[in-house]
Design an enzyme around this catalytic site. Structure first.
Site, short mmCIF file in Angstrom:
data_model
loop_
_atom_site.label_atom_id
_atom_site.label_comp_id
_atom_site.label_asym_id
_atom_site.label_seq_id
_atom_site.Cartn_x
_atom_site.Cartn_y
_atom_site.Cartn_z
CE LYS A 169 -4.49 -1.46 1.68
NZ LYS A 169 -4.36 -2.92 1.85
CD GLU B 3 -10.81 4.59 0.24
OE1 GLU B 3 -10.61 5.78 -0.02
OE2 GLU B 3 -10.08 3.67 -0.20
CB SER C 26 -0.14 -8.23 -1.00
OG SER C 26 -0.97 -9.07 -0.21
C1 LIG Z 1 -5.21 -3.92 1.33
C2 LIG Z 1 -4.50 -5.18 1.10
C3 LIG Z 1 -4.86 -6.07 0.05
C4 LIG Z 1 -6.04 -5.86 -0.83
O1 LIG Z 1 -5.99 -4.77 -1.68
P1 LIG Z 1 -5.76 -4.88 -3.25
O2 LIG Z 1 -6.13 -3.53 -3.75
O3 LIG Z 1 -6.64 -5.97 -3.78
O4 LIG Z 1 -4.32 -5.20 -3.45
C5 LIG Z 1 -4.09 -7.22 -0.13
N1 LIG Z 1 -3.05 -7.50 0.68
C6 LIG Z 1 -2.69 -6.70 1.70
C7 LIG Z 1 -1.54 -7.08 2.56
C8 LIG Z 1 -3.40 -5.51 1.93
O5 LIG Z 1 -3.04 -4.73 2.96
#
Ligand SMILES: *Cc1c(COP(=O)(O)O)cnc(C)c1O
Length: 384
Positions: free
Chosen positions: A90, A112, A369
């Site tokens: 993020k 948001e 992620s």
């Molecule tokens: C917010 C988040 C997501 C989901 O958001 P996407 O826009 O689909 O990438 C996925 N993994 C993590 C670790 C997150 O914090």
């Protein structure tokens, strides 16, 4: 060209667009023009990459998951977005938008948040830039996510509980947009995924493109100039997946997005308009937007970014779903075999890799992620 710029009205094929009230059209146009100029300005792009390096900790490595690869009978490579500052992908998006906001002369950010992760990321970028920050959050989520509310406050942000509708993420998006109209003179709306009205889905993907571009180079070094057979990521709104996919869209790699079974907008949704975009979303028979249900609060979004709808429709990417039980197993498995506790969101992509027999013998690149520290309390309740 796959994953190029959308059309001038913000369409990816038939999806996307800009379905906003008259009062927001000018703000979106101003943002689009500012992003277009900034993104073609080498000075802005260099500053973006400098901040991601010096503050965010990029580049994130690609890790060979040797133990788990052996266990599954494939070659698993992990793109380590969990190692970024604040623990997920993020940071790329919020740094990009905060720098752009400053360039546009704005002094405040509004955002948001659902589970609180994007709110924390935005509050982080605002603090780093010396900007004011206001985060809209459904009242139900404010109660469920007390720790993230405190984190945002610690970072100097104001958290505004939203009491309308179901008092969750989709209401927080509506409220943040409503607020933005009133204060657009000095405020930028820092949207959290590849969704919303044009230019957001395109702009947010471009800020995350760094994930795919880095991974493409790192894979080439590991694979004799080649690409993995399969490139996969979890999909909530779809930003981490879009960033990763953009580095491989022009290659032979198969692209696979993984959704929670209870929030499968691509797999089970229908076309509809929500939050300023035309995309797949989960609706009931009366056209009401449904609440998404998943073990991972970060994937609880009833829609999906319009570019994913287009990638699915054209067949360039495919989308799979996994159950909460499979996710819980994958969360424990990566922790035990590799010493990496994944975010529950990322564990969705892994759960699919574990399940799908078709992947045996293949090379799979998975976007990790985020890190799972934020999820250990919840998992302790489930697993103990
Ligand atoms: C917010 C988040 C997501 C989901 O958001 P996407 O826009 O689909 O990438 C996925 N993994 C993590 C670790 C997150 O914090």
């Amino acid at each position: 060209m796959v994953m190029a710029e959308p059309s001038s009205d913000g369409r990816f094929g038939e999806f996307g667009g800009r379905f906003v009230p008259e009062s927001l059209v000018a703000a979106c146009e101003e943002l689009e023009a500012a992003f277009r100029t900034a993104w073609s300005d080498p000075v802005f792009v260099a500053e973006f990459h400098r901040v991601l390096k010096d503050y965010g900790g990029r580049p994130s490595p690609v890790t060979e998951a040797a133990q788990l690869s052996k266990k599954l009978g494939l070659r698993l490579l992990l793109k380590r977005e969990d190692l970024n500052h604040t623990g997920s992908h993020k940071i790329n998006n919020v740094v990009g938008q905060a720098l752009l906001a400053a360039r546009m002369g704005k002094t405040k950010l509004v955002a948001e948040t659902g589970a609180g992760q994007h709110g924390v990321a935005t509050a982080t970028a605002a603090a780093m830039m010396g900007m004011e920050c206001k985060v809209y959050m459904g009242a139900v989520d404010v109660e469920r996510q007390a720790l993230n509310v405190f984190r945002m406050q610690l970072l100097g942000a104001e958290v505004v509980p939203v009491e309308s509708g179901s008092r969750t993420l989709k209401d927080a998006v509506n409220e943040a947009m409503r607020h933005w109209v009133a204060v657009v003179e000095d405020t930028h709306y820092c949207l959290g995924s590849v969704m919303g009205p044009h230019p957001y889905p395109w702009m947010v993907r471009e800020f995350h493109r760094v994930i795919g571009d880095e991974a493409r180079e790192q894979c080439a070094a590991l694979l004799d100039g080649g690409v993995p057979d399969v490139v996969t990521a979890c999909v909530g709104g779809g930003s981490n997946a879009a960033g990763l996919f953009s580095g491989f869209a022009d290659s032979d790699a198969e692209l696979v997005g993984v959704e929670p079974a209870g929030g499968a907008a691509v797999t089970r949704g229908v076309p509809g308009v929500v939050h300023g975009m035309l995309s797949y979303l989960m609706q009931d028979e009366d056209g009401q937007v449904l609440e998404a249900q998943s073990i991972s609060a970060g994937l609880d979004y009833p829609g999906v970014g319009p570019e994913h709808a287009h990638l699915a429709k054209t067949g360039r990417a495919t989308y799979e779903t996994v159950t909460d039980a499979e996710v819980i197993d994958a969360f424990g498995l990566l922790s035990r075999t590799e010493g990496i506790i994944p975010a529950l969101e990322s564990a969705h992509a892994l759960a699919w890799v574990v399940r799908d027999e078709r992947l045996r013998g293949k090379t799979v690149l998975l976007n990790l992620s985020g890190r799972g520290d934020k999820d250990v309390n919840q998992m302790m309740d489930i697993l103990k």
